[in-house]
Design an enzyme around this catalytic site. Structure first.
Site, PDB file in Angstrom:
ATOM      1  N   GLU A   1       4.496   9.208  -1.495  1.00 15.29           N
ATOM      2  CA  GLU A   1       5.391   9.679  -0.434  1.00 15.29           C
ATOM      3  C   GLU A   1       4.676   9.690   0.906  1.00 15.29           C
ATOM      4  O   GLU A   1       5.214   9.215   1.914  1.00 15.29           O
ATOM      5  CB  GLU A   1       5.900  11.087  -0.765  1.00 15.29           C
TER       6      GLU A   1
ATOM      7  N   ASP B   1       4.051   6.123   2.170  1.00 17.96           N
ATOM      8  CA  ASP B   1       5.295   5.510   2.640  1.00 17.96           C
ATOM      9  C   ASP B   1       5.628   5.975   4.055  1.00 17.96           C
ATOM     10  O   ASP B   1       5.925   5.164   4.938  1.00 17.96           O
ATOM     11  CB  ASP B   1       6.423   5.861   1.668  1.00 17.96           C
ATOM     12  N   HIS B   2       5.569   7.284   4.279  1.00 16.82           N
ATOM     13  CA  HIS B   2       5.867   7.823   5.609  1.00 16.82           C
ATOM     14  C   HIS B   2       4.814   7.396   6.630  1.00 16.82           C
ATOM     15  O   HIS B   2       5.142   7.142   7.795  1.00 16.82           O
ATOM     16  CB  HIS B   2       5.948   9.351   5.556  1.00 16.82           C
TER      17      HIS B   2
ATOM     18  N   ASN C   1       2.400   1.297  -3.541  1.00 17.85           N
ATOM     19  CA  ASN C   1       1.738   1.308  -2.229  1.00 17.85           C
ATOM     20  C   ASN C   1       1.323  -0.084  -1.780  1.00 17.85           C
ATOM     21  O   ASN C   1       1.272  -0.369  -0.582  1.00 17.85           O
ATOM     22  CB  ASN C   1       0.511   2.221  -2.257  1.00 17.85           C
TER      23      ASN C   1
ATOM     24  N   ASP D   1       9.954  -1.764   1.855  1.00 17.71           N
ATOM     25  CA  ASP D   1       9.897  -0.319   2.060  1.00 17.71           C
ATOM     26  C   ASP D   1      10.966   0.393   1.235  1.00 17.71           C
ATOM     27  O   ASP D   1      10.772   1.535   0.805  1.00 17.71           O
ATOM     28  CB  ASP D   1      10.074  -0.006   3.550  1.00 17.71           C
TER      29      ASP D   1
ATOM     30  N   ASP E   1       5.584   3.938   7.705  1.00 19.27           N
ATOM     31  CA  ASP E   1       6.775   3.964   8.562  1.00 19.27           C
ATOM     32  C   ASP E   1       6.426   4.405   9.984  1.00 19.27           C
ATOM     33  O   ASP E   1       6.990   3.892  10.956  1.00 19.27           O
ATOM     34  CB  ASP E   1       7.835   4.909   7.979  1.00 19.27           C
TER      35      ASP E   1
END
EC number: 2.7.8.1
Length: 416
Positions: free
Chosen positions: A151, A154-155, A86, A133, A158
């Site tokens: 997860e 990350d999203h 992260n 990323d 984004d």
């Protein structure tokens, strides 16, 4: 990324540690933590339980992914094993945001010419973000620290990066001279990202197309470099036969990409429901997520067209960022709904910012629209950060992990 990261003591144990993993919390840290935390936990006990059971599923690969894999594998081997996945992601996002803000500073109406180094910085910033990323998941598997939080994080990054990337692209091609096109391109970008996770909420699987994020990012990097090489004369030049300015070509590509992507997304949304009677993974209507993104875009379009002072035309960057933060939050809530197999609720504080602008126009701009736009921008940003910090801290506490640090302990099994 999914699975479980190494264990840690909960915040509030005999040796309290911040959920974000920065060690003992000072008085200032406690104040900031309260400021950026929601008064009540955003996730219920049942949602946290279902989050533990979540497993990441993906399908397909894009055109350039096989070519980039060698570079990504080489890059991740250069990263020290003590750096948390992260932390890699947030560093990349920070660079991406800072380089885009440079363009916003020099080109507030997306019609000005920025210094050449600013375009180069933006291209480099996007490439760095793409690289980092791409390797955060590899770093998680490499260090045996995969988790549902990874997860989600990350999203979430984004979703915010998408806002800044599309805005930076519009500035690079000076699309502010064509406000309708700029509005379309920016909201098409956020809409497509939302749809990607909408179909994941329906089918349980994140699908990648032949032309996906990697290819689009490379295309955008090239456009930043063209802004360096050609400058305004290049984007203002006419395309033979089509008789349109060169700057409209990326906009037309956006139209084509939106049609192509949305066709695939909605095919899955209407036919790929894995819940009861073809419903979503949470057993809700496959069309329910449209209410959220539809409300954002409808409000944005109405306020744009009804403004008596040409608010969007004069302050496009502030406008896009305001609604971009709103879009990022509801996208994050969609990702959370997918990972926790829960329903999305329409009532949300994210809509307060747009509502202020709408009400101000309804009462004939009782307060200067520019001032209200700034209020909406600050509120939307604060609301987004507050939600993200609260969710990350709650999940980190529940899974006994840190957000930005790997704690040395017995490794848990990987699920990714």
């Amino acid at each position: 990324m999914s699975g479980h990261r190494s264990t840690r003591k909960r915040c509030g144990d005999s040796h309290p540690e911040s959920p974000v993993g920065f060690g003992h919390m000072s008085t200032t840290g406690c104040v900031l933590n309260k400021l950026f935390q929601l008064p009540t936990p955003p996730l219920s006990r049942h949602q946290l339980k279902r989050l533990e059971e979540h497993r990441y599923q993906s399908a397909g690969r894009s055109l350039l992914e096989p070519l980039m894999q060698g570079y990504w594998e080489w890059l991740v081997r250069r990263v020290p094993s003590w750096i948390a996945p992260n932390l890699i992601t947030i560093i990349g996002l920070s660079i991406n945001i800072c380089t885009t803000i440079l363009l916003v500073f020099y080109c507030p109406t997306a019609t000005e010419q920025a210094p050449l180094w600013a375009y180069i910085a933006c291209a480099c910033g996007l490439f760095i973000y793409q690289s980092l990323d791409a390797i955060d998941g590899k770093q998680a598997r490499r260090t045996n620290s995969s988790s549902p939080l990874g997860e989600l994080f990350d999203h979430g990054c984004d979703s915010l990066s998408t806002v800044f990337v599309v805005l930076g692209t519009c500035i690079a091609v000076q699309l502010g001279t064509n406000p309708d096109w700029m509005f379309f391109c920016c909201f098409a970008g956020t809409f497509m990202f939302y749809c990607a996770h909408w179909q994941t909420y329906v089918s349980g699987t994140l699908r990648f197309g032949i032309i996906d994020v990697t290819e689009v990012q490379i295309f955008i990097i090239i456009m930043h470099l063209l802004a360096v090489i050609g400058g305004p004369p290049f984007w203002q030049s006419m395309i033979p036969v089509l008789n349109i300015q060169m700057k409209i070509f990326p906009a037309l590509c956006t139209v084509a990409g939106t049609i192509f992507s949305c066709t695939n997304y909605f095919r899955v949304i209407f036919t790929g429901g894995v819940g009861k009677n073809g419903s979503t993974i949470a057993g809700t209507s496959v069309l329910s997520p449209f209410l959220h993104i539809g409300s954002v875009i409808t409000l944005a379009a109405m306020i744009y067209k009804k403004s008596a002072v040409q608010l969007f035309e004069k302050h496009p960057c502030l406008y896009i960022l305001t609604f971009g933060f709103v879009s990022a939050k509801i996208t994050n809530k969609l990702v959370v709904a997918h990972m926790t197999k829960s329903e999305m609720h329409l009532h949300d504080t994210a809509f307060i910012g747009p509502a202020l602008l709408f009400l101000d126009q309804y009462f004939n701009s009782f307060i200067d629209e520019y001032i209200v736009l700034w209020i909406a921008l600050v509120f939307s940003f604060f609301d987004l950060i507050r939600y993200c910090v609260s969710v990350c801290n709650q999940i980190a506490s529940h899974l006994h992990i840190h957000v930005f640090r790997i704690k040395v302990s017995t490794a848990h099994s990987n699920h990714h």
